[in-house]
Write a protein that holds these residues in place. Structure first.
Motif, PDB file in Angstrom:
ATOM      1  N   VAL A 102       0.845  -1.196   0.000  1.00  0.00           N
ATOM      2  CA  VAL A 102       0.000   0.000   0.000  1.00  0.00           C
ATOM      3  C   VAL A 102       0.874   1.238   0.000  1.00  0.00           C
ATOM      4  O   VAL A 102       1.873   1.318   0.703  1.00  0.00           O
ATOM      5  N   THR A 103       0.487   2.201  -0.827  1.00  0.00           N
ATOM      6  CA  THR A 103       1.158   3.495  -0.871  1.00  0.00           C
ATOM      7  C   THR A 103       0.089   4.541  -1.167  1.00  0.00           C
ATOM      8  O   THR A 103      -0.689   4.386  -2.106  1.00  0.00           O
ATOM      9  N   GLY A 104       0.018   5.561  -0.330  1.00  0.00           N
ATOM     10  CA  GLY A 104      -1.066   6.521  -0.503  1.00  0.00           C
ATOM     11  C   GLY A 104      -0.837   7.821   0.221  1.00  0.00           C
ATOM     12  O   GLY A 104       0.205   8.058   0.821  1.00  0.00           O
ATOM     13  N   VAL A 105      -1.871   8.657   0.163  1.00  0.00           N
ATOM     14  CA  VAL A 105      -1.867   9.968   0.812  1.00  0.00           C
ATOM     15  C   VAL A 105      -2.913   9.926   1.922  1.00  0.00           C
ATOM     16  O   VAL A 105      -4.109  10.046   1.666  1.00  0.00           O
ATOM     17  N   ALA A 106      -2.450   9.701   3.152  1.00  0.00           N
ATOM     18  CA  ALA A 106      -3.377   9.562   4.281  1.00  0.00           C
ATOM     19  C   ALA A 106      -3.855  10.913   4.811  1.00  0.00           C
ATOM     20  O   ALA A 106      -4.894  10.989   5.454  1.00  0.00           O
ATOM     21  N   GLY A 107      -3.101  11.965   4.561  1.00  0.00           N
ATOM     22  CA  GLY A 107      -3.498  13.301   4.981  1.00  0.00           C
ATOM     23  C   GLY A 107      -3.019  13.644   6.383  1.00  0.00           C
ATOM     24  O   GLY A 107      -2.326  12.876   7.006  1.00  0.00           O
ATOM     25  N   PRO A 108      -3.412  14.790   6.873  1.00  0.00           N
ATOM     26  CA  PRO A 108      -4.346  15.733   6.266  1.00  0.00           C
ATOM     27  C   PRO A 108      -3.746  16.576   5.144  1.00  0.00           C
ATOM     28  O   PRO A 108      -4.456  17.179   4.360  1.00  0.00           O
ATOM     29  N   LYS A 115      -3.745  13.462  -7.081  1.00  0.00           N
ATOM     30  CA  LYS A 115      -3.652  12.477  -6.001  1.00  0.00           C
ATOM     31  C   LYS A 115      -4.130  13.130  -4.705  1.00  0.00           C
ATOM     32  O   LYS A 115      -3.336  13.464  -3.824  1.00  0.00           O
ATOM     33  N   PRO A 116      -5.459  13.315  -4.593  1.00  0.00           N
ATOM     34  CA  PRO A 116      -5.975  13.982  -3.399  1.00  0.00           C
ATOM     35  C   PRO A 116      -5.819  13.111  -2.145  1.00  0.00           C
ATOM     36  O   PRO A 116      -5.616  11.895  -2.244  1.00  0.00           O
ATOM     37  N   VAL A 117      -5.925  13.765  -0.996  1.00  0.00           N
ATOM     38  CA  VAL A 117      -5.886  13.036   0.268  1.00  0.00           C
ATOM     39  C   VAL A 117      -6.921  11.916   0.206  1.00  0.00           C
ATOM     40  O   VAL A 117      -8.051  12.111  -0.250  1.00  0.00           O
ATOM     41  N   GLY A 118      -6.519  10.746   0.660  1.00  0.00           N
ATOM     42  CA  GLY A 118      -7.388   9.574   0.629  1.00  0.00           C
ATOM     43  C   GLY A 118      -7.106   8.637  -0.526  1.00  0.00           C
ATOM     44  O   GLY A 118      -7.645   7.534  -0.588  1.00  0.00           O
ATOM     45  N   THR A 119      -6.232   9.053  -1.463  1.00  0.00           N
ATOM     46  CA  THR A 119      -5.864   8.207  -2.596  1.00  0.00           C
ATOM     47  C   THR A 119      -4.868   7.154  -2.131  1.00  0.00           C
ATOM     48  O   THR A 119      -3.846   7.487  -1.531  1.00  0.00           O
ATOM     49  N   ALA A 138     -12.589   8.414   2.166  1.00  0.00           N
ATOM     50  CA  ALA A 138     -12.967   9.679   2.797  1.00  0.00           C
ATOM     51  C   ALA A 138     -12.578   9.651   4.276  1.00  0.00           C
ATOM     52  O   ALA A 138     -12.363   8.593   4.856  1.00  0.00           O
ATOM     53  N   GLY A 139     -12.523  10.833   4.853  1.00  0.00           N
ATOM     54  CA  GLY A 139     -12.293  10.937   6.287  1.00  0.00           C
ATOM     55  C   GLY A 139     -10.925  11.482   6.628  1.00  0.00           C
ATOM     56  O   GLY A 139     -10.144  11.872   5.756  1.00  0.00           O
ATOM     57  N   ASP A 140     -10.654  11.490   7.930  1.00  0.00           N
ATOM     58  CA  ASP A 140      -9.371  11.994   8.414  1.00  0.00           C
ATOM     59  C   ASP A 140      -8.294  10.919   8.248  1.00  0.00           C
ATOM     60  O   ASP A 140      -8.540   9.832   7.711  1.00  0.00           O
ATOM     61  N   ALA A 143      -9.112   7.484   9.599  1.00  0.00           N
ATOM     62  CA  ALA A 143     -10.141   6.801   8.807  1.00  0.00           C
ATOM     63  C   ALA A 143      -9.558   6.260   7.504  1.00  0.00           C
ATOM     64  O   ALA A 143      -9.875   5.130   7.093  1.00  0.00           O
ATOM     65  N   VAL A 144      -8.720   7.038   6.855  1.00  0.00           N
ATOM     66  CA  VAL A 144      -8.096   6.602   5.604  1.00  0.00           C
ATOM     67  C   VAL A 144      -7.209   5.385   5.863  1.00  0.00           C
ATOM     68  O   VAL A 144      -7.258   4.389   5.126  1.00  0.00           O
ATOM     69  N   ARG A 145      -6.432   5.425   6.918  1.00  0.00           N
ATOM     70  CA  ARG A 145      -5.538   4.313   7.220  1.00  0.00           C
ATOM     71  C   ARG A 145      -6.312   3.049   7.600  1.00  0.00           C
ATOM     72  O   ARG A 145      -5.981   1.956   7.144  1.00  0.00           O
ATOM     73  N   THR A 146      -7.357   3.197   8.395  1.00  0.00           N
ATOM     74  CA  THR A 146      -8.180   2.040   8.777  1.00  0.00           C
ATOM     75  C   THR A 146      -8.871   1.440   7.558  1.00  0.00           C
ATOM     76  O   THR A 146      -8.888   0.212   7.380  1.00  0.00           O
TER      77      THR A 146
END
Length: 164
Positions: A102-108, A115-119, A138-140, A143-146
Motif C-alpha cells: 500500500v502506498t497513498g496519501v493519508a493526509g491531512p 492524487k488527493p488526500v485519501g488516494t 474519505a475521512g481523516d 479513517a483513511v488508514r483504517t
C-alpha cells in the motif's frame, strides 16, 4: 489495534493462507505497519505471516524492496507502478507466496489535484500473479488508514478465494 471487522478479516485470511500452506508479506507506506500489526494481533500468526516491510520513505522502498528509484521519480511514490513494484519486492525479499503493498496519501496534507488526500494504490501478488488497484477513502488520517487496512485484507481474501 484491530477492531472486530479487522480481526475477523485477519482470521479469515489466516484460514485461507494456512489451507494452502502459504505465508504473507506486507509492504506498507501510508499505513506504517498497521496491516502487519493487525495480522500479528492474531495468535498463531507466525504460522502464516512471514514478514512486514514498513517502507515509508522513498529510500526505504528502494533499499528494502528493490523498487527502481526511476519509477518513483517518474510516477511518484503514490502510483500504480510503485505499488506493483512494492508487492513484487515483498515477495522477492521474503519467503512468502502472497503479498500486499500500500502506498497513498493519508493526509491531512500532502494531496494534490491528481492524487488527493485519501488516494491509495494497492499492489497484490498472489501465487505469482501481480495485480493492482486504486481507491479513494474519505475521512481523516485515521479513517483513511483504517479503510486501507480493511480493503487490503478483504481484497487479499478475494484473490485467495476467487470462487467465493
Amino acid at each position: 489495534m484491530s477492531d472486530a471487522t479487522t480481526s475477523q478479516l485477519c482470521a479469515q485470511l489466516a484460514q485461507a493462507l494456512l489451507a494452502r500452506g502459504w505465508k504473507l508479506a506486507t509492504a506498507e507506506s501510508c499505513t506504517g505497519g498497521m496491516i502487519s500489526a493487525a495480522c500479528t494481533d492474531l495468535a498463531g500468526s507466525s504460522n502464516w505471516f512471514e514478514r512486514g516491510f514498513v517502507t515509508y520513505s522513498n529510500e526505504a522502498k528502494v533499499d528494502s524492496l528493490g523498487v527502481d528509484a526511476a519509477l518513483i521519480a517518474q510516477h511518484g511514490a503514490v502510483s500504480e507502478v510503485v505499488a506493483r513494484a512494492m508487492a513484487f519486492g515483498a515477495i522477492r525479499h521474503s519467503l512468502a507466496q502472497a503479498s500486499v503493498a500500500v502506498t497513498g496519501v493519508a493526509g491531512p496534507s500532502g494531496g494534490s489535484p491528481d492524487k488527493p488526500v485519501g488516494t491509495v494504490w494497492f499492489g497484490f501478488q498472489v501465487d505469482g500473479r501481480l495485480t493492482s488497484e486504486t481507491r479513494r477513502f474519505a475521512g481523516d488520517r485515521a479513517a483513511v488508514r483504517t479503510a486501507t487496512v480493511q480493503h487490503a485484507l478483504r481484497r487479499l481474501l478475494e484473490l485467495l478465494n476467487p470462487a467465493s
